[in-house]
Design a protein around this motif. Structure first.
Motif, PDB file in Angstrom:
ATOM      1  N   ALA A 152       0.833  -1.211   0.000  1.00 49.10           N
ATOM      2  CA  ALA A 152       0.000   0.000   0.000  1.00 49.10           C
ATOM      3  C   ALA A 152       0.863   1.255   0.000  1.00 49.10           C
ATOM      4  O   ALA A 152       0.548   2.247  -0.683  1.00 49.10           O
ATOM      5  CB  ALA A 152      -0.932  -0.018   1.216  1.00 49.10           C
ATOM      6  N   TYR A 201      -8.715  -0.067  -3.118  1.00 48.19           N
ATOM      7  CA  TYR A 201      -7.359  -0.602  -3.311  1.00 48.19           C
ATOM      8  C   TYR A 201      -6.848  -1.236  -2.010  1.00 48.19           C
ATOM      9  O   TYR A 201      -6.277  -2.328  -2.006  1.00 48.19           O
ATOM     10  CB  TYR A 201      -6.407   0.506  -3.760  1.00 48.19           C
ATOM     11  N   ILE A 202      -7.039  -0.503  -0.912  1.00 46.23           N
ATOM     12  CA  ILE A 202      -6.606  -1.003   0.407  1.00 46.23           C
ATOM     13  C   ILE A 202      -7.301  -2.328   0.732  1.00 46.23           C
ATOM     14  O   ILE A 202      -6.682  -3.282   1.210  1.00 46.23           O
ATOM     15  CB  ILE A 202      -6.914   0.047   1.500  1.00 46.23           C
ATOM     16  N   LEU A 251      -0.826   4.816  -1.267  1.00 45.88           N
ATOM     17  CA  LEU A 251      -2.211   4.847  -0.813  1.00 45.88           C
ATOM     18  C   LEU A 251      -2.310   5.471   0.576  1.00 45.88           C
ATOM     19  O   LEU A 251      -1.443   5.266   1.424  1.00 45.88           O
ATOM     20  CB  LEU A 251      -2.783   3.427  -0.774  1.00 45.88           C
ATOM     21  N   THR A 252      -3.368   6.227   0.782  1.00 42.33           N
ATOM     22  CA  THR A 252      -3.621   6.816   2.095  1.00 42.33           C
ATOM     23  C   THR A 252      -4.179   5.738   3.027  1.00 42.33           C
ATOM     24  O   THR A 252      -4.876   4.832   2.596  1.00 42.33           O
ATOM     25  CB  THR A 252      -4.638   7.962   1.970  1.00 42.33           C
ATOM     26  N   ASN A 255      -9.444   4.854  -3.135  1.00 45.36           N
ATOM     27  CA  ASN A 255      -8.290   4.496  -2.305  1.00 45.36           C
ATOM     28  C   ASN A 255      -8.646   3.340  -1.366  1.00 45.36           C
ATOM     29  O   ASN A 255      -7.866   2.392  -1.183  1.00 45.36           O
ATOM     30  CB  ASN A 255      -7.865   5.731  -1.493  1.00 45.36           C
ATOM     31  N   SER A 276      -2.533   3.381   4.634  1.00 45.43           N
ATOM     32  CA  SER A 276      -1.977   2.073   4.243  1.00 45.43           C
ATOM     33  C   SER A 276      -2.024   1.054   5.380  1.00 45.43           C
ATOM     34  O   SER A 276      -2.119  -0.153   5.138  1.00 45.43           O
ATOM     35  CB  SER A 276      -0.526   2.251   3.775  1.00 45.43           C
TER      36      SER A 276
END
Length: 308
Positions: free
Chosen positions: A22, A124-125, A27-28, A121, A30
């Motif tokens: 991440a 994705y996480i 990515l924020t 985001n 993570s």
């Protein structure tokens, strides 16, 4: 290695990998991906996949609701609470409640940053955490040896029970029932670690033994109701012949022949002379039927075994 140590190691390794990936993708939040790995690693492969899929579906639904409401009504706490009020009941309705906690955390990211792009985001996480958890859970210790040992222990305990019943000793069914429950739990967990499970003969075997124990409990109770006579002693002697024949081999068919011979012998005996003898003879014949059921349980298992 104990199962919990192996699972804990996968959680730590998986969390570290997820956070690193991440971070590499900039990515924020993570760290959240690492938490998702910890929550998604389950005792079995099937559980891990099932919960992972539910969390993906739930989070997609929750994020869509949150983004839609906040774009319409603003990035405020009341709007976030409203999105939860809509999402959580829907999660229960669609039977994806296992994803409520993770989804709620991801939904809160949008509120914290006041930016709907945090929804992408968050996805994705989520995918990083779930996929890593599923991949790590593909590696499971093989429990075949442990299952064989538990089955052997059950057979040994069954032999001891039969000896105790045959010798009119004190009988305690608690230990063998505990062994059966433990083996059942182990076998079912092992079965759930197979992505394409098939009929498990081990669970059939343990279930058969549990059925046999239930018949032994009834036999032992009925034997206590009968005074010592030649008829009772004949049955006790026959029961004792079971002990060395308890195992995976099919010895039940031969014992069935001997049981029928014993039943025929009883039929040739003189009729009861009084009410007590009649009642006791009836109980003894009932014990013979329970012994037949005890043996038939093993015969049926071998019939299933041949089909496999």
């Amino acid at each position: 290695m104990k199962p919990w140590i192996f699972q804990a190691a996968k959680m730590v390794i998986g969390a570290l990998l997820a956070i690193l990936i991440a971070d590499l993708l900039n990515l924020t939040y993570s760290v959240t991906s690492g938490i998702i790995v910890i929550l998604s690693i389950q005792p079995t492969k099937q559980q891990s996949i099932r919960i992972g899929v539910k969390r993906i579906i739930a989070s997609t639904l929750g994020l869509a609701i949150t983004i839609g409401l906040m774009l319409l009504l603003g990035y405020t706490l009341p709007v976030f609470i409203l999105s939860l009020l809509i999402f959580i009941p829907l999660a229960f309705i669609f039977k994806i409640e296992d994803g409520i906690v993770v989804s709620s955390v991801l939904m809160s990211h949008i509120l914290a940053q006041s930016d709907w792009m945090l929804g992408i985001n968050a996805l994705y996480i989520l995918w990083i955490g779930v996929v890593i958890a599923i991949l790590l859970n593909l590696f499971m210790p093989n429990k075949s040896a442990a299952i064989e040992a538990e089955i052997h222990a059950i057979d040994e305990a069954l032999r001891d029970l039969i000896v105790e019943i045959g010798s009119r000793g004190s009988v305690n069914f608690g230990p063998i029932l505990k062994l059966i429950d433990e083996a059942t739990h182990t076998i079912r967990n092992e079965s759930m670690n197979k992505l394409l499970p098939k009929r498990n003969l081990n669970i059939s075997y343990v279930t058969m033994r549990k059925e046999q124990v239930s018949y032994l409990q009834m036999i032992e109770t009925d034997l206590k109701r009968v005074s010592v006579t030649e008829y009772k002693q004949d049955i006790l002697n026959f029961i004792q012949t079971f002990a060395p024949r308890i195992g995976k081999a099919n010895m039940a068919s031969l014992l069935m022949i001997q049981l029928n011979q014993l039943r025929d012998t009883f039929k040739e005996k003189p009729l009861p002379l009084n009410r007590q003898e009649f009642e006791e003879r009836a109980i003894l014949f009932h014990i013979l039927f329970d012994l037949e059921a005890f043996l038939l349980a093993k015969v049926r298992f071998h019939e299933v075994e041949l089909i496999q």
